[in-house]
Write a protein that holds these residues in place. Structure first.
Motif, PDB file in Angstrom:
ATOM      1  N   UNK A   1      37.361  34.081  53.591  1.00  0.00           N
ATOM      2  CA  UNK A   1      37.613  35.080  52.528  1.00  0.00           C
ATOM      3  C   UNK A   1      37.797  34.391  51.181  1.00  0.00           C
ATOM      4  N   UNK A   2      38.530  33.288  51.225  1.00  0.00           N
ATOM      5  CA  UNK A   2      38.792  32.588  49.973  1.00  0.00           C
ATOM      6  C   UNK A   2      37.483  32.044  49.384  1.00  0.00           C
ATOM      7  N   UNK A   3      36.652  31.473  50.235  1.00  0.00           N
ATOM      8  CA  UNK A   3      35.396  30.930  49.724  1.00  0.00           C
ATOM      9  C   UNK A   3      34.545  32.045  49.124  1.00  0.00           C
ATOM     10  N   UNK A   4      34.580  33.223  49.779  1.00  0.00           N
ATOM     11  CA  UNK A   4      33.816  34.363  49.273  1.00  0.00           C
ATOM     12  C   UNK A   4      34.298  34.734  47.862  1.00  0.00           C
ATOM     13  N   UNK A   5      35.635  34.780  47.688  1.00  0.00           N
ATOM     14  CA  UNK A   5      36.190  35.109  46.361  1.00  0.00           C
ATOM     15  C   UNK A   5      35.744  34.080  45.326  1.00  0.00           C
ATOM     16  N   UNK A   6      35.781  32.809  45.698  1.00  0.00           N
ATOM     17  CA  UNK A   6      35.371  31.756  44.762  1.00  0.00           C
ATOM     18  C   UNK A   6      33.893  31.893  44.409  1.00  0.00           C
ATOM     19  N   UNK A   7      33.065  32.218  45.408  1.00  0.00           N
ATOM     20  CA  UNK A   7      31.625  32.357  45.132  1.00  0.00           C
ATOM     21  C   UNK A   7      31.365  33.534  44.191  1.00  0.00           C
ATOM     22  N   UNK A   8      32.151  34.586  44.328  1.00  0.00           N
ATOM     23  CA  UNK A   8      31.986  35.723  43.404  1.00  0.00           C
ATOM     24  C   UNK A   8      32.335  35.314  41.978  1.00  0.00           C
ATOM     25  N   UNK A   9      33.407  34.547  41.864  1.00  0.00           N
ATOM     26  CA  UNK A   9      33.817  34.095  40.532  1.00  0.00           C
ATOM     27  C   UNK A   9      32.765  33.148  39.936  1.00  0.00           C
TER      28      UNK A   9
END
Ligand SMILES: Nc1ncnc2c1ncn2[C@@H]1O[C@H](COP(=O)(O)OP(=O)(O)OP(=O)(O)O)[C@@H](O)[C@H]1O
Ligand SMILES: [Mg+2]
Length: 288
Positions: free
Chosen positions: A133-141
């Protein structure tokens, strides 16, 4: 990209006080003082060897000050190692390209978010749900920032395959991925075409105006400096010879003299080589 820090709110001023750097008998910086107001572009200019890069190297922790201090708000930066200064939100882009050429733009930018990553490498490696989930958030940013800088359509391209100007923009994007409070830009338009220069200058203005990030700009392209800077500090032989808003600085006799070399005693002041604000930068104008 969301304006998390619009107009510099929450960003403290950067204070440089009486900064001196000596190298074996050579005084590269001689008691320099300047303040970078929150959410502004502060340009540091001067002829070759004036001490601009030395100043940058102290701000980012690469060189140690012989005397004097650097503070971000109440936090003293002087003497801290580069990673601690970066951790306090001072991001730097280097004059020479520093992105891994075979890594995609997306992954290079993701690397810029490393200091903001909570899940450890082990959790990430095991693909634990929180880490995913965290990696997904970072990729969105990363995508938001790439859109802001104008390189979103290149996210899956290896950085080494991008044209030079876009590689420099990718570096700027990577620095923004650190969510910095202060951005140190070392000759960001050097080597760029006129078109790339204009585009980069617009992005830098956007970083200040939309994100409110403070920017310290070392740049030889006077057209870019005069258009972007809110405040200019002029160095010559390690001394601060002038400072103030760009229009005042470019008419300062001491600045004109420093750029053209000292005129003979009593001779008429030479014509300024510092172009007017808003004038188009000439191709290959760098290295004043
Ligand atoms: N590591 C070092 N060891 C010895 N002298 C140094 C070192 N770094 C810089 N200097 C000297 O300090 C002076 C200022 O150099 P600096 O690189 O800060 O200038 P600059 O304003 O960035 O110039 P340029 O526009 O050419 O990049 C120069 O005389 C340089 O030779
Ligand atoms: Mg330099």
């Amino acid at each position: 990209m969301t304006a998390t820090n619009a107009t510099g709110t929450g960003i403290p001023p950067l204070h440089v006080r009486d900064l001196t750097v000596r190298f074996a008998g050579l005084t590269a910086l001689d008691a320099i003082s300047l303040t970078v107001a929150p959410g502004t572009v502060h340009a540091v200019i001067g002829p070759n060897g004036a001490g601009k890069s030395t100043c940058f190297n102290v701000l980012s922790g690469v060189y140690r000050a012989t005397a004097g201090t650097v503070h971000l708000g109440d936090q003293e930066l002087t003497g801290l190692p580069p990673h601690r200064i970066a951790g306090l939100g001072v991001a730097r882009i280097f004059q020479n390209l520093a992105l891994p050429p075979r890594t995609t733009v997306a992954d290079s930018l993701l690397l810029g978010r490393h200091r903001l990553t909570r899940a450890g490498f082990l959790a990430a490696g095991l693909r634990l749900p929180a880490a995913v989930r965290e990696e997904h958030r970072h990729r969105e940013r990363v995508r938001e920032i790439a859109e802001f800088v104008g390189i979103a359509d290149q996210l899956s391209t290896p950085t080494g395959a991008l044209p030079y100007g876009q590689q420099k923009l990718a570096e700027l994007a990577r620095a923004l991925c650190m969510e910095p409070r202060v951005l140190l830009l070392d000759e960001p338009v050097a080597g760029m075409t006129a078109d790339e220069r204009r585009r980069t200058a617009a992005v830098v203005a956007g970083v200040r105006d939309s994100l409110g990030i403070s920017i310290v700009l070392v740049e030889h392209d006077m057209g870019v400096v005069m258009r972007l800077a809110d405040e200019v500090t002029v160095l010559d032989f390690g001394r601060r010879i002038a400072g103030g808003p760009p229009d005042r600085v470019q008419n300062d006799p001491a600045v004109i003299q420093a750029y053209l070399g000292a005129p003979a005693e009593g001779s008429a002041p030479a014509k300024s080589s510092v172009p007017a604000k808003g004038s188009a930068p000439a191709e290959g104008e760098a290295r004043a």
